[in-house]
Motif scaffolding. Structure first.
Motif, PDB file in Angstrom:
ATOM      1  N   ASP A  67       1.164  -0.877   0.146  1.00 18.70           N
ATOM      2  CA  ASP A  67      -0.427   0.306   0.141  1.00 18.70           C
ATOM      3  C   ASP A  67       1.277   0.739   0.310  1.00 18.70           C
ATOM      4  OD1 ASP A  67      -2.069   1.980   0.836  1.00 18.70           O
ATOM      5  OD2 ASP A  67      -1.785   1.896   2.755  1.00 18.70           O
ATOM      6  N   LEU A  68       2.269   1.081   0.744  1.00 18.80           N
ATOM      7  CA  LEU A  68       2.805   2.183   0.890  1.00 18.80           C
ATOM      8  C   LEU A  68       3.628   2.618  -0.470  1.00 18.80           C
ATOM      9  CD1 LEU A  68       3.975   1.933   4.767  1.00 18.80           C
ATOM     10  CD2 LEU A  68       2.005   3.784   3.864  1.00 18.80           C
ATOM     11  N   ALA A  69       3.669   1.269  -1.145  1.00 15.29           N
ATOM     12  CA  ALA A  69       4.595   1.545  -1.829  1.00 15.29           C
ATOM     13  C   ALA A  69       4.172   1.972  -3.663  1.00 15.29           C
ATOM     14  CB  ALA A  69       5.741   0.728  -2.377  1.00 15.29           C
ATOM     15  N   LEU A 108       1.085   4.405  -8.069  1.00 14.02           N
ATOM     16  CA  LEU A 108       0.967   3.616  -8.720  1.00 14.02           C
ATOM     17  C   LEU A 108      -0.095   2.868  -8.534  1.00 14.02           C
ATOM     18  CD1 LEU A 108       4.444   1.724  -9.145  1.00 14.02           C
ATOM     19  CD2 LEU A 108       3.379   2.504 -10.837  1.00 14.02           C
ATOM     20  N   PRO A 109      -1.291   2.394  -9.666  1.00 14.04           N
ATOM     21  CA  PRO A 109      -2.717   1.749  -8.630  1.00 14.04           C
ATOM     22  C   PRO A 109      -1.899   0.800  -8.060  1.00 14.04           C
ATOM     23  CG  PRO A 109      -2.289   1.834 -11.034  1.00 14.04           C
ATOM     24  CD  PRO A 109      -1.314   2.256 -10.898  1.00 14.04           C
ATOM     25  N   ASP A 110      -2.876   0.331  -6.642  1.00 11.12           N
ATOM     26  CA  ASP A 110      -2.052  -1.245  -5.580  1.00 11.12           C
ATOM     27  C   ASP A 110      -1.786  -2.005  -6.576  1.00 11.12           C
ATOM     28  OD1 ASP A 110      -2.525   0.475  -4.071  1.00 11.12           O
ATOM     29  OD2 ASP A 110      -3.976  -0.051  -3.011  1.00 11.12           O
TER      30      ASP A 110
END
Length: 162
Positions: free
Chosen positions: A78-80, A86-88
């Motif tokens: 989620d944090l990345a 970016l979309p998850d």
């Protein structure tokens, strides 16, 4: 040549004192995350078991040490996604580990800039659980745990390079 350049300098006391708040601020600013301290998790010797995604980032020149950053899978993904905009569903484990290394680098720069020490970042590694646990359980130089977007993130700072 100074004899201090061939030895590890002592860690300025300000750095462990602001490790948690700096980590919390960086996560909030760079990933748009909600983050809060979890002192009971920071004191837990078994905390590494709950954080399967982990990176050790060696630091050198003039202070030699390591930053460990880790988190549970959902939180790091989620944090990345937030960090890279970016979309998850586009985040994979490689992107997640790169994010941990990047946030570790930002953390090192913020911490050492505050005490006017330059820092050189070396190649990060993704350690297995045994190495991670041993590192986490070393005599604390600095260690913090955050609740973050419903999950958890760990950070530790240790002298010496392995």
């Amino acid at each position: 040549m100074s004899s201090q350049t061939s030895q590890t300098l002592p860690l300025p006391p300000e750095i462990p004192a602001v490790l948690e708040s700096t980590f919390q601020r960086l996560l909030a600013e760079s990933t748009f995350a909600d983050a809060w301290p979890l002192p009971e998790l920071a004191a837990d010797e078994e905390a590494p078991q709950s954080c399967p995604l982990r990176v050790i980032l060696p630091l050198s020149s003039p202070w030699k040490g390591r930053i460990l950053i880790a988190g549970d899978r959902d939180t790091v993904f989620d944090l990345a996604a937030g960090f890279h905009s970016l979309p998850d569903e586009m985040v994979d484990e490689g992107i997640a580990l790169d994010f941990l290394a990047e946030i570790g680098g930002l953390l090192a720069r913020d911490l050492f800039c505050a005490v006017d020490l330059p820092v050189t970042l070396l190649e990060p590694t993704a350690p297995d659980l045994a190495i991670f646990r041993a590192f986490w359980q070393e005599e604390p130089t600095g260690r913090a745990a955050l609740g973050c977007n419903g999950g958890r993130m760990l950070v530790a700072l240790r002298p010496g390079i392995s």
